[in-house]
Design a protein around this motif. Structure first.
Motif, PDB file in Angstrom:
ATOM      1  N   PHE A   9       0.989  -1.160  -0.271  1.00  0.00           N
ATOM      2  CA  PHE A   9       0.358  -0.140   0.200  1.00  0.00           C
ATOM      3  C   PHE A   9       0.910   1.489  -0.520  1.00  0.00           C
ATOM      4  CE2 PHE A   9      -2.541   3.338   2.249  1.00  0.00           C
ATOM      5  CZ  PHE A   9      -3.733   3.358   1.024  1.00  0.00           C
ATOM      6  N   ILE A  10       1.683   1.227   0.542  1.00  0.00           N
ATOM      7  CA  ILE A  10       2.667   2.986   1.175  1.00  0.00           C
ATOM      8  C   ILE A  10       3.505   2.864  -0.380  1.00  0.00           C
ATOM      9  CG2 ILE A  10       4.439   3.819   1.033  1.00  0.00           C
ATOM     10  CD1 ILE A  10       4.148   2.047   4.384  1.00  0.00           C
ATOM     11  N   PRO A  11       3.972   1.554  -0.866  1.00  0.00           N
ATOM     12  CA  PRO A  11       4.653   2.149  -2.416  1.00  0.00           C
ATOM     13  C   PRO A  11       3.689   2.612  -3.788  1.00  0.00           C
ATOM     14  CG  PRO A  11       5.433   0.108  -1.965  1.00  0.00           C
ATOM     15  CD  PRO A  11       4.437   0.450  -1.023  1.00  0.00           C
ATOM     16  N   TYR A  12       2.734   1.636  -3.790  1.00  0.00           N
ATOM     17  CA  TYR A  12       1.607   2.529  -4.219  1.00  0.00           C
ATOM     18  C   TYR A  12       0.975   3.662  -4.330  1.00  0.00           C
ATOM     19  CZ  TYR A  12      -3.834   3.111  -5.313  1.00  0.00           C
ATOM     20  OH  TYR A  12      -5.066   3.421  -5.757  1.00  0.00           O
ATOM     21  N   ILE A  13       0.776   4.714  -2.858  1.00  0.00           N
ATOM     22  CA  ILE A  13       0.552   5.921  -2.623  1.00  0.00           C
ATOM     23  C   ILE A  13       1.989   6.097  -3.081  1.00  0.00           C
ATOM     24  CG2 ILE A  13       0.211   7.191  -0.751  1.00  0.00           C
ATOM     25  CD1 ILE A  13      -2.547   5.779  -1.052  1.00  0.00           C
ATOM     26  N   VAL A  14       2.864   6.449  -2.953  1.00  0.00           N
ATOM     27  CA  VAL A  14       4.066   7.299  -2.925  1.00  0.00           C
ATOM     28  C   VAL A  14       3.772   7.105  -4.053  1.00  0.00           C
ATOM     29  CG1 VAL A  14       6.226   7.681  -2.883  1.00  0.00           C
ATOM     30  CG2 VAL A  14       5.125   6.552  -1.060  1.00  0.00           C
ATOM     31  N   LEU A  15       3.245   6.188  -4.790  1.00  0.00           N
ATOM     32  CA  LEU A  15       3.481   6.305  -6.658  1.00  0.00           C
ATOM     33  C   LEU A  15       2.069   7.381  -6.719  1.00  0.00           C
ATOM     34  CD1 LEU A  15       4.931   2.479  -7.973  1.00  0.00           C
ATOM     35  CD2 LEU A  15       6.514   4.684  -8.794  1.00  0.00           C
ATOM     36  N   CYS A  16       1.279   6.743  -6.931  1.00  0.00           N
ATOM     37  CA  CYS A  16       0.412   7.703  -7.109  1.00  0.00           C
ATOM     38  C   CYS A  16       0.207   9.722  -7.137  1.00  0.00           C
ATOM     39  CB  CYS A  16      -1.201   7.100  -5.976  1.00  0.00           C
ATOM     40  SG  CYS A  16      -1.787   5.492  -6.696  1.00  0.00           S
ATOM     41  N   CYS A  17       0.599   9.749  -6.183  1.00  0.00           N
ATOM     42  CA  CYS A  17       1.199  11.042  -5.291  1.00  0.00           C
ATOM     43  C   CYS A  17       2.677  11.652  -6.678  1.00  0.00           C
ATOM     44  CB  CYS A  17       1.642  11.472  -4.311  1.00  0.00           C
ATOM     45  SG  CYS A  17       0.932  11.276  -2.758  1.00  0.00           S
ATOM     46  N   VAL A  18       3.453  11.082  -6.726  1.00  0.00           N
ATOM     47  CA  VAL A  18       4.505  11.428  -8.294  1.00  0.00           C
ATOM     48  C   VAL A  18       3.471  11.061  -9.199  1.00  0.00           C
ATOM     49  CG1 VAL A  18       6.181  10.288  -9.323  1.00  0.00           C
ATOM     50  CG2 VAL A  18       6.141  10.435  -6.654  1.00  0.00           C
ATOM     51  N   GLY A  19       2.322  10.172  -9.193  1.00  0.00           N
ATOM     52  CA  GLY A  19       1.682  10.591 -10.501  1.00  0.00           C
ATOM     53  C   GLY A  19       0.965  12.010 -10.943  1.00  0.00           C
ATOM     54  N   ILE A  20       0.462  12.025  -9.517  1.00  0.00           N
ATOM     55  CA  ILE A  20      -0.750  13.296  -9.746  1.00  0.00           C
ATOM     56  C   ILE A  20       0.150  14.984  -9.844  1.00  0.00           C
ATOM     57  CG2 ILE A  20      -1.801  14.800  -7.846  1.00  0.00           C
ATOM     58  CD1 ILE A  20      -2.806  12.153  -6.717  1.00  0.00           C
ATOM     59  N   VAL A  21       0.942  14.578  -9.057  1.00  0.00           N
ATOM     60  CA  VAL A  21       2.299  15.924  -9.271  1.00  0.00           C
ATOM     61  C   VAL A  21       3.010  15.870 -11.332  1.00  0.00           C
ATOM     62  CG1 VAL A  21       4.935  17.150  -8.328  1.00  0.00           C
ATOM     63  CG2 VAL A  21       3.044  16.234  -7.078  1.00  0.00           C
TER      64      VAL A  21
END
Length: 395
Positions: A9-21
């Motif tokens: 879950f944590i890598p998933y959230i980090v990648l999603c946040c990077v994607g949004i930015v």
């Protein structure tokens, strides 16, 4: 939450946040050129991520037995097939393909949902066949599952969506091969011929490499002037020769990566996204990311994505039953091949096939399917932890 897999879950959230930015950084400048809200794509991507998280939690709490219901699987096959048919014949072509169904502000891409469906469908069919062989029961009506799989693959290829077809085909191939491993490791043992699963996989890889050489043929290159999909492959071998047409994406991708160097130009400072690099927030978002953040940070992002894939395969190895194992292998293959095709296209190792980068590229259908797939794996991981708690190894 006691059995929640935070390592996924944590890598998933980090990648999603990077994607949004990065979606905001890659899209805002071009939106400002046409007088639109510079944050519109970022807001949509944020909404997709939030809905994706909801879908992830929902699918992680559903027992995998639900997806083995024959009526549900057949209904899914009909719905996916119907959507692929609608996308082909009742939508406008985008970049030479009819792969999107416009639903107001949201575009539905049926080939993305086909990936998840084939993971579930093939896992059930091949696991069921294995168990029947173990009980010396005859496998009947093999034609029906093969017909469903073949029809869906044909509809995806017919859009035409070459990248989507190859990802879906890889899912089917890997699930089929790994479903045979529990027997004796041999896929074919008739008439004195013995082919292991590894040999078959290597043969398919060799076939893929040989097919990549077909666009080099002169008469195929001439056909590239009439067919957009073929032009993408022919430009792959000589991008600078077609720098003003089909080779434009790859050439500007090279420039972006070169501009970024090790440490990047800084967030928001990409040059190539300013009208030079087509699709900077979808297929080529990795080029913009490398230009702005540099090779070092981009490599860290890709390693995080690799960690998720390896974690998924590890959960599959530890699975308590063959069906769960095949689901994990299918999801891992889906993410791995999609990442491979996107990264390979960006750096010129593979032809451009319009494949997005998981969790980073802009797109609702992709985010929803990836989140649902990851939710299935997290549900399997939770069941493993629950099983170990009830049956400790020292008993």
């Amino acid at each position: 939450m006691k059995y929640f897999d935070w390592m996924l879950f944590i890598p998933y959230i980090v990648l999603c946040c990077v994607g949004i930015v990065m979606v905001y950084s890659a899209s805002s400048i071009n939106l400002s050129y046409v007088g639109e809200n510079t944050a519109s794509y970022m807001i949509k991507q944020l909404l997709y991520v939030v809905l994706g998280i909801v879908l992830l939690f929902f699918f992680s709490h559903i027992s995998t037995k639900v997806w083995t219901n024959k009526i549900l699987l057949l209904s899914g096959a009909v719905i996916i097939g119907f959507l692929l048919f609608i996308a082909k014949y009742f939508t406008n072509s985008i970049n030479g393909a009819n792969g999107w169904i416009q639903l107001g502000a949201f575009s539905l891409q049926p080939s993305e949902f086909c990936k998840l469906f084939l993971v579930l469908f093939c896992s059930y069919v091949f696991a069921n066949w294995y168990h029947r062989r173990q009980q010396d029961l005859k496998i009947t009506n093999k034609f029906q599952p093969y017909f469903v799989i073949g029809l869906l693959l044909f509809l995806v290829l017919f859009e035409p969506d070459t990248g989507g077809f190859m990802i879906n085909f890889a899912i089917v191939l890997i699930i089929y091969l790994t479903s045979r491993i529990p027997e004796d490791g041999w896929l074919y043992r008739k008439k004195g011929i013995r082919l292991s699963n590894t040999t078959v996989l290597l043969l398919w890889i060799a076939t893929f490499i040989i097919l990549l050489q077909v666009p080099r043929l002169p008469f195929i290159q001439k056909m590239g002037d009439k067919f957009y999909q073929i032009a993408r492959f022919t430009a792959f071998y000589a991008p600078f020769k077609h720098a003003q047409s089909t080779g434009r994406q790859l050439v500007n991708s090279y420039y972006a990566i070169s501009n970024g160097g090790l440490f990047g130009l800084g967030l928001g400072n990409s040059i190539e996204k300013r009208g030079y690099l087509p699709e900077p927030y979808t297929d080529f978002i990795l080029s913009v990311t490398t230009e702005e953040l540099g090779v070092i940070l981009t490599t860290c992002i890709l390693l995080l994505l690799l960690f998720i894939m390896l974690r998924i395969f590890l959960i599959g190895v530890r699975a308590n039953n063959l069906y769960d194992r095949l689901v994990c292998y299918g999801v891992g293959t889906f993410m791995f091949v999609e990442s491979l095709f996107n990264i390979g296209a960006v750096i010129g190792l593979l032809p451009i096939t319009g494949v997005t980068l998981p969790f980073i590229s802009y797109g609702g259908s992709s985010m929803f399917v990836l989140s649902m797939a990851l939710g299935l794996v997290m549900g399997i991981s939770a069941n493993q932890k629950r099983h170990l708690e009830k049956s400790p190894l020292d008993d």
